[in-house]
Each structure stands twice: as C-alpha cells, then as structure tokens.
Design a protein around this motif. Structure first.
Motif, short mmCIF file in Angstrom:
data_model
loop_
_atom_site.label_atom_id
_atom_site.label_comp_id
_atom_site.label_asym_id
_atom_site.label_seq_id
_atom_site.Cartn_x
_atom_site.Cartn_y
_atom_site.Cartn_z
N LEU A 1 11.38 3.45 -4.25
CA LEU A 1 10.17 3.94 -4.42
C LEU A 1 9.93 5.40 -4.58
O LEU A 1 9.03 5.99 -5.24
N ALA A 2 10.87 6.23 -3.79
CA ALA A 2 10.81 7.81 -4.01
C ALA A 2 11.30 8.17 -5.61
O ALA A 2 10.40 9.01 -6.09
N ARG A 3 12.33 7.36 -6.00
CA ARG A 3 12.75 7.96 -7.32
C ARG A 3 11.41 7.50 -8.43
O ARG A 3 11.75 8.23 -9.46
N LYS A 4 10.67 6.54 -8.13
CA LYS A 4 9.66 6.47 -9.30
C LYS A 4 8.75 7.42 -9.32
O LYS A 4 8.02 7.61 -10.37
N GLU A 5 8.73 8.43 -8.10
CA GLU A 5 7.98 9.47 -8.24
C GLU A 5 8.80 10.88 -8.28
O GLU A 5 8.40 11.99 -7.62
N GLU A 6 9.76 10.64 -9.07
CA GLU A 6 10.79 11.97 -9.47
C GLU A 6 11.45 12.66 -8.16
O GLU A 6 11.90 13.66 -8.37
N PHE A 7 11.79 11.84 -7.04
CA PHE A 7 12.37 12.45 -6.05
C PHE A 7 13.96 12.02 -6.40
O PHE A 7 14.09 10.97 -6.99
N VAL A 8 14.79 12.84 -6.02
CA VAL A 8 16.11 12.61 -6.20
C VAL A 8 16.80 12.51 -4.75
O VAL A 8 16.56 13.61 -3.67
N GLU A 9 17.85 11.58 -4.56
CA GLU A 9 18.33 11.42 -3.04
C GLU A 9 19.18 12.78 -3.01
O GLU A 9 20.19 12.90 -3.77
N VAL A 10 19.10 13.35 -1.83
CA VAL A 10 19.98 14.29 -1.42
C VAL A 10 21.08 13.82 -0.32
O VAL A 10 22.26 14.04 -0.35
N GLY A 11 20.60 12.92 0.78
CA GLY A 11 21.43 12.31 1.59
C GLY A 11 20.69 11.19 2.38
O GLY A 11 19.58 11.19 2.35
N GLU B 1 0.65 -1.14 0.01
CA GLU B 1 0.04 0.09 -0.02
C GLU B 1 0.87 0.98 0.13
O GLU B 1 0.23 2.36 -0.13
N LEU B 2 2.11 1.15 0.11
CA LEU B 2 2.97 2.32 0.32
C LEU B 2 3.27 3.17 -0.97
O LEU B 2 3.27 4.51 -0.86
N PRO B 3 3.36 2.70 -2.06
CA PRO B 3 3.90 3.55 -3.19
C PRO B 3 2.75 4.61 -3.71
O PRO B 3 3.37 5.71 -3.97
N PRO B 4 1.72 4.51 -3.24
CA PRO B 4 0.65 5.81 -3.68
C PRO B 4 0.96 6.71 -2.79
O PRO B 4 0.60 7.92 -2.87
N TYR B 5 1.59 6.42 -1.44
CA TYR B 5 1.77 7.59 -0.55
C TYR B 5 2.99 8.63 -1.08
O TYR B 5 2.79 9.69 -0.97
N PHE B 6 3.97 7.72 -1.83
CA PHE B 6 4.97 8.53 -2.25
C PHE B 6 4.47 9.51 -3.57
O PHE B 6 4.79 10.61 -3.71
N ALA B 7 3.23 8.98 -4.49
CA ALA B 7 2.80 9.66 -5.14
C ALA B 7 1.91 11.16 -4.58
O ALA B 7 2.03 11.86 -5.19
N GLU B 8 1.27 10.96 -3.28
CA GLU B 8 0.73 11.91 -2.87
C GLU B 8 1.89 13.06 -2.41
O GLU B 8 1.71 14.22 -2.39
N PHE B 9 2.92 12.47 -1.93
CA PHE B 9 4.11 13.50 -1.57
C PHE B 9 4.54 14.01 -2.42
O PHE B 9 4.81 15.29 -2.66
N ARG B 10 4.65 13.56 -3.61
CA ARG B 10 5.09 14.28 -4.89
C ARG B 10 4.25 15.43 -5.52
O ARG B 10 4.37 16.66 -5.83
N ARG B 11 2.97 15.08 -5.23
CA ARG B 11 1.77 15.90 -5.51
C ARG B 11 1.80 17.24 -4.75
O ARG B 11 1.75 18.35 -5.24
N VAL B 12 1.88 16.96 -3.49
CA VAL B 12 1.72 18.15 -2.83
C VAL B 12 3.05 19.01 -2.49
O VAL B 12 3.06 20.35 -1.96
N LEU B 13 4.10 18.51 -2.95
CA LEU B 13 5.38 19.16 -2.85
C LEU B 13 5.61 20.06 -3.97
O LEU B 13 5.42 19.50 -5.23
N ALA B 14 6.12 21.26 -3.77
CA ALA B 14 6.49 22.06 -5.13
C ALA B 14 7.74 21.59 -5.78
O ALA B 14 8.62 20.59 -5.06
N PRO B 15 7.98 21.74 -7.12
CA PRO B 15 8.91 21.39 -7.60
C PRO B 15 10.51 21.70 -6.70
O PRO B 15 10.67 22.92 -6.26
N GLY B 16 11.34 20.96 -6.45
CA GLY B 16 12.36 21.25 -5.52
C GLY B 16 12.14 21.16 -4.09
O GLY B 16 13.15 21.27 -3.39
#
Length: 223
Positions: free
Chosen positions: A180-190, A129-144
């Motif tokens: 999981l985060a990378r699939k929703e366009e997140f880039v690792e910082v650290g 059930e976790l992947p859709p949460y990352f999609a929601e995180f991506r939706r609500v966050l501004a680019p960057g």
C-alpha cells in the motif's frame, strides 16, 4: 468528521469512554519494549539527519509517544480523533502541541513534515478505507521524509479483524502494508517483526518507509 466515515465517530467515542484508563495503561509502555524503542530511535536519527522539519504523531492518544519523539530530539506534535485523549495529552505534556483531528486529513501544507509516526493508530481503519490514508501521508511528508508504522501483524496470513478491547481493529500482513505504501511512492527502509510478550496476544509489526522524490497527484483527504 466526514459523515461517510462512521467508523471515525465510533472510534472517537470508544476512546473517549476509556481515555483515563487507556492513558494509565500506555503511559510507561515503552519502558519494557527495547526493540520498539530501537525502531523509533532509527526513525528519529533519519529524520534529524534530513533537517529541521516537524514530525506528526498520528493518532497520538494521551501523548506518550509524542513526548518520546520529543525526547529523541524531534519537533513532534500530536493529533487524535478523541477529544478526551487530547485533553489528557495537553494536561500531561503541556510543552507539546496536540489537536483533535483525523490522520486522514492533516491541517498542514503539502510536504511540510519531515516524519510521521502512526503507532497502532490506523489499526481501527477498515481495510478498504486505508489506502487514502497513505495518500495523505505522502501529501504531508517532504520528499525523503520518513513514515513509521506500528501495528498488529497477522502472522503472514490475510488481514484479520479481532476483538480489540476498545474498538474493532485489524491485524495486517506486513507485506500488504508495504505494498500500500509503495503505491504512494514510499520506499521501504526496514522492517521488524517481534514475537508477543507473555501478556500480549499477537506478533507486532514495525515498518519504516521513506517518501520518494516524485510527487503524485493528490487524492484528497478521507476525514
């Protein structure tokens, strides 16, 4: 709360039942965790540098982390499934905003947030059930915008269920969460892994990600 997600109801009920005890346990918990505070400080610095946008404490419980984010100079608010926890948060931190809700379905516009912290809150979500949460995180966050995850790490092994004292929970390999985060366009910082303290059972994981500039198709909320 979605009928198709009974774990949401079960988790809320479990935390309602121990809300006062849990609040007492976590209230000053950051005081003895310098490495955890360091990750939070880096997150706050990056969010502040990007400009004045609100920050969500997703699964805020009694609000201690929301207050810490405020003390780091962020415009923080909290949401949590547990009405009892939200009642305590409002009582203990009257200057902050808290609402009952799911971190899988924020009541905010697309791209509204500058940052989001999920601090040991998604650990109760069943792995499928976790992947859709990352999609929601991506939706609500501004680019960057920045995402900070705190969780119990599985010592490099597979996802492991364990007997959390409040509700069933899962330990995650840090690489799996990053994927999981990378699939929703997140880039690792650290990232940081720290060994458990004497009274802790498991290694702790901390993963800092940044939302990429491109927008993917929204997948909808999960509850």
């Amino acid at each position: 709360m979605a009928e198709s997600s009974p774990y949401l109801t079960a988790t809320a009920d479990a935390y309602d039942a121990v809300a006062d005890l849990y609040a007492d346990v976590v209230r000053d918990s950051l005081d003895r965790l310098p490495l955890d505070r360091a990750m939070l400080a880096v997150f706050a610095e990056l969010v502040r540098a990007a400009g004045p946008r609100p920050v969500a404490d997703a699964g805020c419980g009694p609000g201690y982390m929301t207050a810490h984010l405020r003390d780091l100079g962020l415009d923080a608010f909290g949401i949590d499934l547990s009405p009892a926890a939200i009642e305590i948060a409002r009582r203990d931190h009257p200057g902050l905003s808290f609402e009952v809700g799911s971190m899988g379905a924020f009541d905010v516009a697309d791209g509204e947030l500058g940052g989001l912290v999920a601090w040991y809150s998604f650990i109760h979500v069943p792995p499928p059930e976790l992947p859709p949460y990352f999609a929601e995180f991506r939706r609500v966050l501004a680019p960057g915008g920045h995402l900070l995850l705190g969780f119990f790490e599985s010592d490099g092994g597979p996802v492991l269920e364990f007997d959390h004292r409040v509700a069933p929970a899962y330990r995650w390999p840090i690489d799996d969460l990053a994927d999981l985060a990378r699939k929703e366009e997140f880039v690792e910082v650290g990232r940081m892994l720290r060994e458990p303290l004497e009274d802790e059972r498991f290694r702790r994981g901390h993963l800092l990600m940044r939302r990429g500039p491109a927008a993917a198709a929204d997948t909808g909320s999960v509850g």
